[in-house]
Enzyme design. Structure first.
Site, mmCIF file in Angstrom:
data_model
loop_
_atom_site.group_PDB
_atom_site.id
_atom_site.type_symbol
_atom_site.label_atom_id
_atom_site.label_comp_id
_atom_site.label_asym_id
_atom_site.label_seq_id
_atom_site.Cartn_x
_atom_site.Cartn_y
_atom_site.Cartn_z
ATOM 1 N N HIS A 134 17.949 20.642 24.263
ATOM 2 C CA HIS A 134 17.622 20.398 25.670
ATOM 3 C C HIS A 134 16.108 20.536 25.843
ATOM 4 C CE1 HIS A 134 21.848 21.453 27.446
ATOM 5 N NE2 HIS A 134 21.899 20.539 26.495
ATOM 6 N N GLU A 154 14.294 22.159 27.901
ATOM 7 C CA GLU A 154 13.799 23.526 28.103
ATOM 8 C C GLU A 154 13.674 24.281 26.781
ATOM 9 O OE1 GLU A 154 16.365 21.983 29.604
ATOM 10 O OE2 GLU A 154 17.009 23.084 31.380
ATOM 11 N N CYS A 177 21.039 24.671 32.400
ATOM 12 C CA CYS A 177 22.416 25.030 32.070
ATOM 13 C C CYS A 177 22.458 26.498 31.627
ATOM 14 C CB CYS A 177 22.922 24.117 30.943
ATOM 15 S SG CYS A 177 22.150 24.434 29.340
ATOM 16 N N CYS A 185 20.104 27.215 28.538
ATOM 17 C CA CYS A 185 18.668 27.223 28.834
ATOM 18 C C CYS A 185 18.303 28.362 29.769
ATOM 19 C CB CYS A 185 18.251 25.879 29.414
ATOM 20 S SG CYS A 185 18.465 24.533 28.223
HETATM 21 ZN ZN LIG Z 1 20.155 23.260 28.975
#
Ligand SMILES: [Zn+2]
Length: 144
Positions: free
Chosen positions: A47, A49, A78, A81
């Site tokens: 991801h 992040e 999410c 993260c």
């Molecule tokens: Zn994430």
């Protein structure tokens, strides 16, 4: 800062959901940026992040700690993260669009402000939310 994250999102590969993240140090200097690269890297943890936090820690000079740093991201993080940014000791989180299906910063859970954790960043959500959501809407429209 969210504007910079929007810029980072545009670097996502054609098959990757365009989410962007940028880490700034306490003086506002950009440390690192990344786009979601889950498809491009074949990595479920890639991801935006996570990639940006890794790169920022590598250049920040305090090991894994990003104390005083700000993470700006185009979409509500999410659980993975949100957990990672708490562990990195990020001081502030700013994000754009809300993510009602997986969001862990107020939508489904509120990982970053859980009082049982000993580090809780400041949070501001919904910054340039319409622009950030439009990036995603456009991506999903062209995928169908
Ligand atoms: Zn994430």
């Amino acid at each position: 800062m969210v504007r910079a994250a929007i810029g980072a999102a545009t670097a996502a590969g054609a098959r990757d959901v365009p989410v962007g993240a940028v880490v700034f140090d306490s003086t506002g200097k950009e440390l690192a940026r990344a786009a979601n690269a889950r498809e491009a890297l074949g990595d479920p943890t890639a991801h935006a992040e996570i990639l940006a936090l890794r790169r920022a820690a590598a250049v920040h000079g305090d090991g894994w700690r990003l104390e005083g740093a700000t993470l700006a991201v185009t979409l509500e993080p999410c659980t993975m993260c949100a957990g990672a940014l708490v562990l990195a000791r990020v001081g502030r989180l700013v994000f754009g669009a809300w993510e009602p299906k997986t969001g862990a910063v107020g939508s489904l859970w509120d990982v970053v402000r859980d009082r049982r954790l000993n580090h809780r960043p400041q949070v501001r959500g919904g910054v340039l939310a319409d622009e950030c959501a439009a990036l995603l809407d456009e991506f999903f429209r062209t995928q169908r």
